[in-house]
Design a protein around this motif. Sequence first.
Motif, PDB file in Angstrom:
ATOM      1  N   LEU A 127      43.537  41.308  45.313  1.00 13.23           N
ATOM      2  CA  LEU A 127      44.373  40.352  46.049  1.00 13.23           C
ATOM      3  C   LEU A 127      43.819  40.093  47.446  1.00 13.23           C
ATOM      4  O   LEU A 127      43.803  38.960  47.939  1.00 13.23           O
ATOM      5  N   ARG A 128      43.364  41.150  48.108  1.00 13.76           N
ATOM      6  CA  ARG A 128      42.828  40.994  49.454  1.00 13.76           C
ATOM      7  C   ARG A 128      41.526  40.196  49.446  1.00 13.76           C
ATOM      8  O   ARG A 128      41.293  39.349  50.328  1.00 13.76           O
ATOM      9  N   LEU A 129      40.672  40.468  48.458  1.00  8.86           N
ATOM     10  CA  LEU A 129      39.385  39.773  48.400  1.00  8.86           C
ATOM     11  C   LEU A 129      39.559  38.299  48.032  1.00  8.86           C
ATOM     12  O   LEU A 129      38.757  37.451  48.431  1.00  8.86           O
ATOM     13  N   GLN A 130      40.602  38.011  47.248  1.00  6.29           N
ATOM     14  CA  GLN A 130      40.822  36.634  46.832  1.00  6.29           C
ATOM     15  C   GLN A 130      41.323  35.753  47.981  1.00  6.29           C
ATOM     16  O   GLN A 130      41.307  34.523  47.873  1.00  6.29           O
ATOM     17  N   LYS A 131      41.758  36.382  49.073  1.00  6.34           N
ATOM     18  CA  LYS A 131      42.282  35.608  50.203  1.00  6.34           C
ATOM     19  C   LYS A 131      41.167  34.950  51.023  1.00  6.34           C
ATOM     20  O   LYS A 131      41.433  34.075  51.839  1.00  6.34           O
ATOM     21  N   GLU A 132      39.942  35.428  50.837  1.00  9.40           N
ATOM     22  CA  GLU A 132      38.829  34.811  51.555  1.00  9.40           C
ATOM     23  C   GLU A 132      37.740  34.400  50.562  1.00  9.40           C
ATOM     24  O   GLU A 132      37.547  35.043  49.531  1.00  9.40           O
ATOM     25  N   ASP A 133      37.060  33.320  50.868  1.00 11.78           N
ATOM     26  CA  ASP A 133      36.021  32.796  50.001  1.00 11.78           C
ATOM     27  C   ASP A 133      34.685  32.854  50.737  1.00 11.78           C
ATOM     28  O   ASP A 133      34.370  32.002  51.559  1.00 11.78           O
ATOM     29  N   SER A 134      33.950  33.908  50.444  1.00 10.71           N
ATOM     30  CA  SER A 134      32.628  34.069  51.054  1.00 10.71           C
ATOM     31  C   SER A 134      31.702  34.707  50.021  1.00 10.71           C
ATOM     32  O   SER A 134      32.148  35.190  48.975  1.00 10.71           O
ATOM     33  N   GLU A 135      30.444  34.702  50.315  1.00 12.01           N
ATOM     34  CA  GLU A 135      29.476  35.292  49.380  1.00 12.01           C
ATOM     35  C   GLU A 135      29.729  36.780  49.198  1.00 12.01           C
ATOM     36  O   GLU A 135      29.621  37.319  48.098  1.00 12.01           O
ATOM     37  N   LEU A 136      30.105  37.458  50.293  1.00 12.39           N
ATOM     38  CA  LEU A 136      30.390  38.892  50.211  1.00 12.39           C
ATOM     39  C   LEU A 136      31.620  39.159  49.354  1.00 12.39           C
ATOM     40  O   LEU A 136      31.612  40.059  48.506  1.00 12.39           O
ATOM     41  N   SER A 137      32.690  38.377  49.554  1.00 12.96           N
ATOM     42  CA  SER A 137      33.916  38.600  48.789  1.00 12.96           C
ATOM     43  C   SER A 137      33.685  38.325  47.301  1.00 12.96           C
ATOM     44  O   SER A 137      34.211  39.042  46.439  1.00 12.96           O
ATOM     45  N   ARG A 138      32.882  37.290  46.993  1.00 14.60           N
ATOM     46  CA  ARG A 138      32.600  37.003  45.582  1.00 14.60           C
ATOM     47  C   ARG A 138      31.782  38.124  44.945  1.00 14.60           C
ATOM     48  O   ARG A 138      32.004  38.496  43.796  1.00 14.60           O
ATOM     49  N   SER A 139      30.848  38.669  45.713  1.00 13.43           N
ATOM     50  CA  SER A 139      30.046  39.785  45.211  1.00 13.43           C
ATOM     51  C   SER A 139      30.905  41.025  44.980  1.00 13.43           C
ATOM     52  O   SER A 139      30.779  41.717  43.964  1.00 13.43           O
ATOM     53  N   GLY A 178      39.278  32.136  26.019  1.00 12.01           N
ATOM     54  CA  GLY A 178      39.524  31.602  27.348  1.00 12.01           C
ATOM     55  C   GLY A 178      39.947  32.666  28.335  1.00 12.01           C
ATOM     56  O   GLY A 178      39.519  32.658  29.498  1.00 12.01           O
ATOM     57  N   GLY A 179      40.779  33.596  27.883  1.00 13.35           N
ATOM     58  CA  GLY A 179      41.223  34.672  28.763  1.00 13.35           C
ATOM     59  C   GLY A 179      40.069  35.549  29.213  1.00 13.35           C
ATOM     60  O   GLY A 179      40.020  35.994  30.379  1.00 13.35           O
ATOM     61  N   VAL A 180      39.122  35.815  28.302  1.00 12.83           N
ATOM     62  CA  VAL A 180      37.962  36.637  28.660  1.00 12.83           C
ATOM     63  C   VAL A 180      37.016  35.874  29.579  1.00 12.83           C
ATOM     64  O   VAL A 180      36.529  36.406  30.588  1.00 12.83           O
ATOM     65  N   VAL A 181      36.747  34.608  29.230  1.00 13.60           N
ATOM     66  CA  VAL A 181      35.828  33.792  30.034  1.00 13.60           C
ATOM     67  C   VAL A 181      36.329  33.667  31.465  1.00 13.60           C
ATOM     68  O   VAL A 181      35.545  33.711  32.428  1.00 13.60           O
ATOM     69  N   LYS A 182      37.639  33.532  31.639  1.00 13.53           N
ATOM     70  CA  LYS A 182      38.223  33.396  32.983  1.00 13.53           C
ATOM     71  C   LYS A 182      37.907  34.622  33.839  1.00 13.53           C
ATOM     72  O   LYS A 182      37.651  34.502  35.051  1.00 13.53           O
ATOM     73  N   LYS A 183      37.897  35.799  33.220  1.00  6.54           N
ATOM     74  CA  LYS A 183      37.603  37.024  33.959  1.00  6.54           C
ATOM     75  C   LYS A 183      36.169  37.047  34.484  1.00  6.54           C
ATOM     76  O   LYS A 183      35.884  37.637  35.523  1.00  6.54           O
ATOM     77  N   PHE A 184      35.265  36.385  33.725  1.00  5.59           N
ATOM     78  CA  PHE A 184      33.846  36.422  34.096  1.00  5.59           C
ATOM     79  C   PHE A 184      33.405  35.176  34.864  1.00  5.59           C
ATOM     80  O   PHE A 184      32.207  35.033  35.139  1.00  5.59           O
ATOM     81  N   ALA A 185      34.338  34.300  35.199  1.00  4.58           N
ATOM     82  CA  ALA A 185      33.974  33.046  35.863  1.00  4.58           C
ATOM     83  C   ALA A 185      33.182  33.301  37.140  1.00  4.58           C
ATOM     84  O   ALA A 185      32.162  32.639  37.409  1.00  4.58           O
ATOM     85  N   GLY A 186      33.645  34.251  37.948  1.00  2.00           N
ATOM     86  CA  GLY A 186      32.958  34.560  39.203  1.00  2.00           C
ATOM     87  C   GLY A 186      31.551  35.063  38.976  1.00  2.00           C
ATOM     88  O   GLY A 186      30.622  34.726  39.737  1.00  2.00           O
TER      89      GLY A 186
END
Length: 329
Positions: free
Chosen positions: A138-150, A190-198
């Motif tokens: 939840l905390r990581l999803q609040k910001e959109d940066s390369e570090l948070s995505r990693s 679809g449920g599995v693919v959504k988990k791996f989208a990032g």
Amino acid sequence: MKLFYSYIKSIIGGVCLFLGFAVLLVLSFALYELPLMAVVYPMLLCALIGLLYLIYRYYVTYKRYKEISELKKSAAELIEFLPNSYRILDEDYCEVIENLLAQKRKDMELIKDETDKLMDYYTLWVHQIKTPIASMRLRLQKEDSELSRSLLSDLGRIERYVEMVLTYLRLEGAGSDYIFKEYDLDSIIGGVVKKFAGDFILRKIKLRYSPVEKKVLTDEKWLSFVIDQVMSNALKYTKQGEISIYVEEPLTLCIEDTGMGISPEDLPRIFERNYTGVRGRADKKASGLGLYLCSRICKNLNHEISAESQVGRGTKIKINLETKRTIIE
């Protein structure tokens, strides 16, 4: 034939003793110059009676051998149905077997109790560890940066490892909570693919997937775990290129990647427990459990899982979802 040789071996001492007595009698009659026929006839009669008795004893032994052979195929609890003993030594052997079985049951109950405690502990641990993982997500999803995505990608791997532990424990337990229904396959995928989208975005790997519009008789939770593991492996060993998800008629789900592939000598063993193969041992990251769990789950779901691969060209995992409807009553 084995029984016959064993029986001959058991009576050879008595037969030799009888022949020895016969020789002594013949010598005694010869020394006293008595008519030999007076001893030969009784000996032949005794030999005939003895032969008939030995044949009868072989029949009894054969009958008991067959009864015990049938019992060997049955559960250990059928010990009370052992054939009646004719000798005190056999009764002692039966008593020893009963004592050993009683001790075995006691040890099995102790092992089961310890296993249940271990299962409860790890189940509790898994559920407790999910709380800080969810909080971190939840905390990581609040910001959109390369570090948070990693970090989200790494967190997703942690979640899958935790889920793998729980799945392994459930499979090794006495039973599993399978609920067989007819599900929409696209919904599960679809449920599995959504988990791996990032992960797809972060690693710039292309996903080829179009709705398959198929219904499948399965357990949604367990099939999702299988697809999750296969997708995780595909992403792990695909440095660049694409991953394709499609269905081969009539109902075989295929997950194909353009990764490093599996060597021919490793391919037949990838579904064995703890088998990592040459590449898995090289990068020190493979546990050898993921595909093993997939194989176990597919067997329980009455699905079939197989793999095709070429080194340097990729791997295709095939899951035959044509479940026999007789599994549901």
